[in-house]
Write a protein that holds these residues in place. Sequence first.
Motif, PDB file in Angstrom:
ATOM      1  N   ILE A 175      -0.411  11.911   3.617  1.00 21.60           N
ATOM      2  CA  ILE A 175      -0.926  10.551   3.532  1.00 21.60           C
ATOM      3  C   ILE A 175      -2.383  10.671   3.106  1.00 21.60           C
ATOM      4  O   ILE A 175      -3.234  11.132   3.876  1.00 21.60           O
ATOM      5  CB  ILE A 175      -0.813   9.805   4.874  1.00 21.60           C
ATOM      6  N   VAL A 176      -2.657  10.292   1.865  1.00 24.02           N
ATOM      7  CA  VAL A 176      -3.995  10.441   1.273  1.00 24.02           C
ATOM      8  C   VAL A 176      -4.519   9.035   1.002  1.00 24.02           C
ATOM      9  O   VAL A 176      -4.056   8.356   0.084  1.00 24.02           O
ATOM     10  CB  VAL A 176      -3.959  11.248  -0.034  1.00 24.02           C
ATOM     11  N   GLY A 177      -5.461   8.587   1.800  1.00 27.69           N
ATOM     12  CA  GLY A 177      -5.910   7.214   1.674  1.00 27.69           C
ATOM     13  C   GLY A 177      -4.753   6.267   1.900  1.00 27.69           C
ATOM     14  O   GLY A 177      -4.132   6.263   2.968  1.00 27.69           O
ATOM     15  N   ASP A 178      -4.397   5.479   0.875  1.00 31.09           N
ATOM     16  CA  ASP A 178      -3.271   4.546   0.977  1.00 31.09           C
ATOM     17  C   ASP A 178      -2.020   5.068   0.283  1.00 31.09           C
ATOM     18  O   ASP A 178      -1.060   4.318   0.082  1.00 31.09           O
ATOM     19  CB  ASP A 178      -3.655   3.200   0.364  1.00 31.09           C
ATOM     20  N   ALA A 179      -2.007   6.346  -0.092  1.00 28.35           N
ATOM     21  CA  ALA A 179      -0.896   6.925  -0.846  1.00 28.35           C
ATOM     22  C   ALA A 179      -0.137   7.922   0.020  1.00 28.35           C
ATOM     23  O   ALA A 179      -0.736   8.763   0.692  1.00 28.35           O
ATOM     24  CB  ALA A 179      -1.418   7.619  -2.100  1.00 28.35           C
ATOM     25  N   ALA A 180       1.201   7.825  -0.011  1.00 31.01           N
ATOM     26  CA  ALA A 180       2.052   8.735   0.753  1.00 31.01           C
ATOM     27  C   ALA A 180       2.871   9.575  -0.216  1.00 31.01           C
ATOM     28  O   ALA A 180       3.623   9.030  -1.034  1.00 31.01           O
ATOM     29  CB  ALA A 180       2.974   7.948   1.679  1.00 31.01           C
TER      30      ALA A 180
END
Length: 309
Positions: A175-180
């Motif tokens: 989970i990178v910022g708002d990206a999965a």
Amino acid sequence: MSDDTNIEKAIEQVNGVLAGNPRAPHVKAFFHEPTFTATYVVSDDQTKRAAIIDSVWDFDQPSGRTSLEAADEIIDYVREAGLTVDWILETHAHADHLSAAPYLQEKLGGEMAIGRDIVTVQGVFGKVFNEGTEFERDGSQFDRLLEDGDELMIGDIPLIALHVPGHTPADIAYIVGDAAFIGDTMFMPDYGSARADFPGGNARNLYRSVRRLMRLPDKTRVFLCHDYKAPNRTEFVWETTMLAQRTANVHLHEDVDEDEFVDMRTQRDATLEMPRLILPAIQVNMRGGHLPPPEDDGTSYLKMPVNKL
């Protein structure tokens, strides 16, 4: 730290990005059609730091020849964009393509990381391929083994690792910022879910892992490791949202209960052929993307166990 605490931490992070702090990562996808694999370069636009997720090393099985076209495309992009690679990440030990992680690390730097349960995969497949004691089964082929809830940074953007077993025992979502980046837990909503019949796989664990991921906010950007084009779809697609997965995934939408999914997945898996590249891919990927050590003639050999899988 409990599973609930770690997923809550990821939910808070995504909501923070949606509210404007921290900023969202930039995601560049590279789709490798021969293996239907999506590789991602995830970067912080301000600091120019980056991670590469699920790279591909081209392999022609009939000839046993390798090539680096897919990896070189990523290297060219990273250099042209002026990025510094801090992490080369694997969501799991893939059975459908060989990882180019060591080559990318040689050319671009960065640390190689995978989930800690890669040691389970190494133990299982070390026996399948009758590897000797010289094959280390402790994950030492990687620079870092990640636990559920571990945090990394891509520039100023946080990354949270979540253990999501089921497809294999070692799967990790990032989970990178708002990206999965969810690996093989789910495919596009119109295609469904990954198989769970490989050694160490478990359909019940997969269901629970997906339900955990589905707690992420509706607007979470979801990036998949593969796309195979569902019936009646003409284009490859590898990005969706968690809302779409939760409401429309044909195998795992929110109205599907655990027993129903396990029955479906078990019956479906029994009809599937083994992935075309599973034997070479696992031998390489359980070594962190390295070929087996050369033999006395200087050549590396990949084994073909007969009637074992």
